[in-house]
Design a protein around this motif. Structure first.
Motif, PDB file in Angstrom:
ATOM      1  N   GLN A 166      24.702  78.522  64.592  1.00 47.06           N
ATOM      2  CA  GLN A 166      24.837  79.630  63.095  1.00 47.06           C
ATOM      3  C   GLN A 166      26.737  79.390  63.595  1.00 47.06           C
ATOM      4  O   GLN A 166      27.077  79.705  64.714  1.00 47.06           O
ATOM      5  N   GLY A 185      17.074  87.155  63.374  1.00 50.20           N
ATOM      6  CA  GLY A 185      17.627  88.361  62.973  1.00 50.20           C
ATOM      7  C   GLY A 185      17.345  89.688  64.111  1.00 50.20           C
ATOM      8  O   GLY A 185      16.987  90.001  64.637  1.00 50.20           O
ATOM      9  N   TRP A 187      19.726  89.649  60.215  1.00 47.16           N
ATOM     10  CA  TRP A 187      20.962  88.742  60.762  1.00 47.16           C
ATOM     11  C   TRP A 187      22.208  89.581  59.100  1.00 47.16           C
ATOM     12  O   TRP A 187      22.095  90.043  57.692  1.00 47.16           O
ATOM     13  N   ASP A 188      23.086  88.821  59.069  1.00 44.53           N
ATOM     14  CA  ASP A 188      24.131  88.835  57.510  1.00 44.53           C
ATOM     15  C   ASP A 188      25.124  87.989  58.778  1.00 44.53           C
ATOM     16  O   ASP A 188      26.329  87.967  58.542  1.00 44.53           O
ATOM     17  N   ASP A 189      24.420  86.316  58.616  1.00 43.81           N
ATOM     18  CA  ASP A 189      25.455  85.445  59.267  1.00 43.81           C
ATOM     19  C   ASP A 189      24.812  84.073  58.577  1.00 43.81           C
ATOM     20  O   ASP A 189      24.269  83.781  58.164  1.00 43.81           O
ATOM     21  N   TYR A 221      21.035  87.240  55.213  1.00 46.74           N
ATOM     22  CA  TYR A 221      21.528  88.685  54.902  1.00 46.74           C
ATOM     23  C   TYR A 221      19.970  89.867  54.890  1.00 46.74           C
ATOM     24  O   TYR A 221      19.101  89.024  54.311  1.00 46.74           O
TER      25      TYR A 221
END
Length: 265
Positions: A166, A185, A187-189, A221
């Motif tokens: 990640q 999560g 997540w915005d990854d 996301y």
């Protein structure tokens, strides 16, 4: 509404609507009569070009030249310049396929053409995108930003994937340059998958849909209640600066994404 200039493709019980007048986005994908994408002018599934995600402070370099882009997600520029522009339908296609083009213009500082191809099958959708320059070489990225509905009327969707790493996200929402073990999560990854993107979405007892791509990066996301996003792309966020991939007169940039679906096991 930006839904004029649409094309509808049908294969088996799958029906796809492409809104060429609204960024050549997929406005709808219905499988067996069930809509799987979040509806609305800004949702569906849109192409990201000539960059993906955020570009730091709206600036990037090409050699010794610094270019400035509109800061549409302060303090950054986000998701490229083509997602809300009208595209042209090219020759070819048919009931199950279509081809569209877009010629780059300001605020992007370089001339070029993007081509997007849609191929619908009864149990799959393949999208291809290519970017060529009309002259000078320049760094670029390609990708897609689908908004899959979190819930299709039953249980919420689950995501399954196996990432090698990640990208650590800083307070500015950009990768820090450090790679870490994948974290749970929300997540915005951005995640790295060096053997190609593979993410499976499962709506229990309703539908299983697998997103694959030869690309090495995917952004996940899921911070909104209505939808989740699985975004294959040719580089990480801020990649114009950190992982530049030059488009040259002899080497265009190409990307592919495929969705395959079936009833869950």
């Amino acid at each position: 509404m930006k839904t004029q200039d649409t094309a509808t493709l049908v294969a088996g019980d799958a029906e796809l609507t492409v809104q060429s007048g609204n960024g050549c986005r997929i406005g709808s994908l219905r499988i067996g009569g069930t809509e799987v994408l979040r509806q609305g002018d800004h949702f569906g599934s849109f192409p990201m070009a000539p960059w993906c995600g955020r570009t730091e402070n709206g600036e990037f370099r090409n050699g010794g030249r610094v270019h400035r882009l509109p800061v549409n997600n302060p303090p950054h520029a986000i998701h490229g310049t083509v997602r809300d522009k009208p595209w042209r339908r090219a020759r070819g296609g048919g009931d199950t396929g279509a081809v569209f083009t877009y010629d780059l213009t300001e605020p992007w500082p370089y001339a070029g053409r993007i081509t997007q191809v849609f191929e619908l099958e009864p149990n799959a959708l393949t999208l291809r995108m290519g970017l060529e320059t009309y002259g000078d070489s320049f760094p670029a990225q390609l990708g897609w930003h689908p908004w899959f509905l979190r819930n299709l009327g039953g249980e919420d969707v689950t995501l399954a994937f196996d990432a090698a790493w990640q990208e650590e996200r800083g307070a500015d929402h950009l990768p820090t340059g450090k790679r870490i073990d994948p974290q749970p999560g929300p997540w915005d990854d951005c995640f790295g998958m060096p053997d190609g993107v593979a993410v499976t979405l499962t709506w229990a007892d309703q539908l299983e849909l697998k997103v694959t791509s030869p690309s090495e990066w995917v952004v996940l996301y899921d911070e909104q209640p209505e939808a989740v996003c699985v975004e294959p792309q040719t580089g990480p966020p801020n990649g114009l600066n950190t992982h530049p991939r030059l488009v040259t007169p002899i080497e265009p940039l190409e990307a592919t994404m495929r969705w395959e679906w079936r009833a869950p096991r």
